[in-house]
Write a protein that holds these residues in place. Sequence first.
Motif, short mmCIF file in Angstrom:
data_model
loop_
_atom_site.label_atom_id
_atom_site.label_comp_id
_atom_site.label_asym_id
_atom_site.label_seq_id
_atom_site.Cartn_x
_atom_site.Cartn_y
_atom_site.Cartn_z
N SER A 77 0.84 -1.21 0.00
CA SER A 77 0.00 0.00 0.00
C SER A 77 0.87 1.25 0.00
N LEU A 78 0.31 2.30 -0.59
CA LEU A 78 0.92 3.63 -0.56
C LEU A 78 -0.20 4.65 -0.48
N LYS A 79 0.14 5.85 0.03
CA LYS A 79 -0.86 6.92 0.08
C LYS A 79 -0.25 8.18 -0.51
N LEU A 80 -0.97 8.78 -1.44
CA LEU A 80 -0.58 10.05 -2.04
C LEU A 80 -1.40 11.17 -1.42
N SER A 81 -0.77 12.33 -1.26
CA SER A 81 -1.46 13.50 -0.74
C SER A 81 -1.31 14.66 -1.71
N CYS A 82 -2.29 15.52 -1.74
CA CYS A 82 -2.26 16.69 -2.61
C CYS A 82 -2.78 17.87 -1.81
N ALA A 83 -1.91 18.85 -1.57
CA ALA A 83 -2.31 20.07 -0.86
C ALA A 83 -2.90 21.05 -1.85
N ILE A 84 -4.06 21.59 -1.50
CA ILE A 84 -4.80 22.49 -2.38
C ILE A 84 -4.81 23.88 -1.75
N ASP A 85 -4.31 24.86 -2.50
CA ASP A 85 -4.28 26.20 -1.91
C ASP A 85 -5.71 26.73 -1.76
N ARG A 86 -5.84 27.77 -0.96
CA ARG A 86 -7.16 28.33 -0.73
C ARG A 86 -7.71 28.89 -2.04
N SER A 87 -8.86 28.39 -2.40
CA SER A 87 -9.49 28.87 -3.62
C SER A 87 -10.80 29.56 -3.28
N LYS A 88 -11.14 30.57 -4.02
CA LYS A 88 -12.40 31.27 -3.75
C LYS A 88 -13.60 30.46 -4.17
N TYR A 89 -13.37 29.37 -4.92
CA TYR A 89 -14.47 28.55 -5.37
C TYR A 89 -14.74 27.43 -4.37
N SER A 90 -15.98 27.20 -4.03
CA SER A 90 -16.33 26.19 -3.04
C SER A 90 -16.54 24.82 -3.66
N SER A 91 -16.78 24.77 -4.95
CA SER A 91 -17.05 23.49 -5.59
C SER A 91 -16.25 23.37 -6.88
N TYR A 92 -15.49 22.30 -6.99
CA TYR A 92 -14.81 22.02 -8.25
C TYR A 92 -14.39 20.56 -8.26
N CYS A 93 -13.98 20.10 -9.39
CA CYS A 93 -13.61 18.70 -9.58
C CYS A 93 -12.12 18.50 -9.28
N LEU A 94 -11.84 17.50 -8.47
CA LEU A 94 -10.46 17.11 -8.15
C LEU A 94 -10.23 15.70 -8.66
N GLY A 95 -9.02 15.41 -9.07
CA GLY A 95 -8.77 14.08 -9.59
C GLY A 95 -7.33 13.63 -9.45
N TRP A 96 -7.15 12.33 -9.59
CA TRP A 96 -5.82 11.72 -9.67
C TRP A 96 -5.70 11.06 -11.05
N PHE A 97 -4.58 11.30 -11.69
CA PHE A 97 -4.28 10.72 -13.00
C PHE A 97 -2.92 10.05 -12.91
N ARG A 98 -2.65 9.16 -13.87
CA ARG A 98 -1.34 8.53 -13.90
C ARG A 98 -0.88 8.34 -15.33
N GLN A 99 0.43 8.29 -15.49
CA GLN A 99 1.02 8.04 -16.80
C GLN A 99 2.29 7.23 -16.65
N SER A 100 2.35 6.15 -17.40
CA SER A 100 3.55 5.32 -17.42
C SER A 100 4.19 5.44 -18.79
N PRO A 101 5.49 5.11 -18.90
CA PRO A 101 6.20 5.28 -20.17
C PRO A 101 5.52 4.57 -21.33
N GLY A 102 5.34 5.29 -22.41
CA GLY A 102 4.75 4.70 -23.60
C GLY A 102 3.24 4.60 -23.59
N LYS A 103 2.62 5.08 -22.52
CA LYS A 103 1.16 5.01 -22.42
C LYS A 103 0.57 6.41 -22.27
N GLU A 104 -0.70 6.52 -22.66
CA GLU A 104 -1.39 7.79 -22.48
C GLU A 104 -1.75 7.99 -21.01
N ARG A 105 -1.88 9.24 -20.62
CA ARG A 105 -2.31 9.53 -19.27
C ARG A 105 -3.75 9.06 -19.07
N GLU A 106 -4.03 8.45 -17.94
CA GLU A 106 -5.38 7.94 -17.67
C GLU A 106 -5.89 8.46 -16.34
#
Length: 125
Positions: free
Chosen positions: A17-46
């Motif tokens: 197991s591993l855990k990734l974290s993403c710090a989000i700066d203060r945004s004036k918007y209360s609602s938006y889409c957040l996501g995790w993507f990945r890309q390996s060599p020779g492949k498209e980002r998914e």
Amino acid sequence: PIHLVESGGGSVLSGGSLKLSCAIDRSKYSSYCLGWFRQSPGKEREGVATIYRGSGATDYADSVKGRFTISQDNAKTMMFLQMDSLKPEDTAVYYCAADRSVWPCTVNSGPFRYWGQGSQVTVST
């Protein structure tokens, strides 16, 4: 703009197991889409997983359902990706992303304008 800073990642044996974290700066918007993507060599980002900051609704790629969990903290300044039962095919650079204009908030939606710097995840046998 939304500023994102990732942490976590690393190397682990298959089944670990591993855990990734993403710090989000203060945004004036209360609602938006957040996501995790990945890309390996020779492949498209998914798209791996998404969470809507307002409602907390989530979406996952079929390849990670039941193994990965996306979440955000109560203050909504952090986003996480808990990765369990990791497989060698999960090896990739993982990126967090955000955009208030993405709708619906799903792994196949986009484009996302704001991105983290990327974190390497390596799963070995």
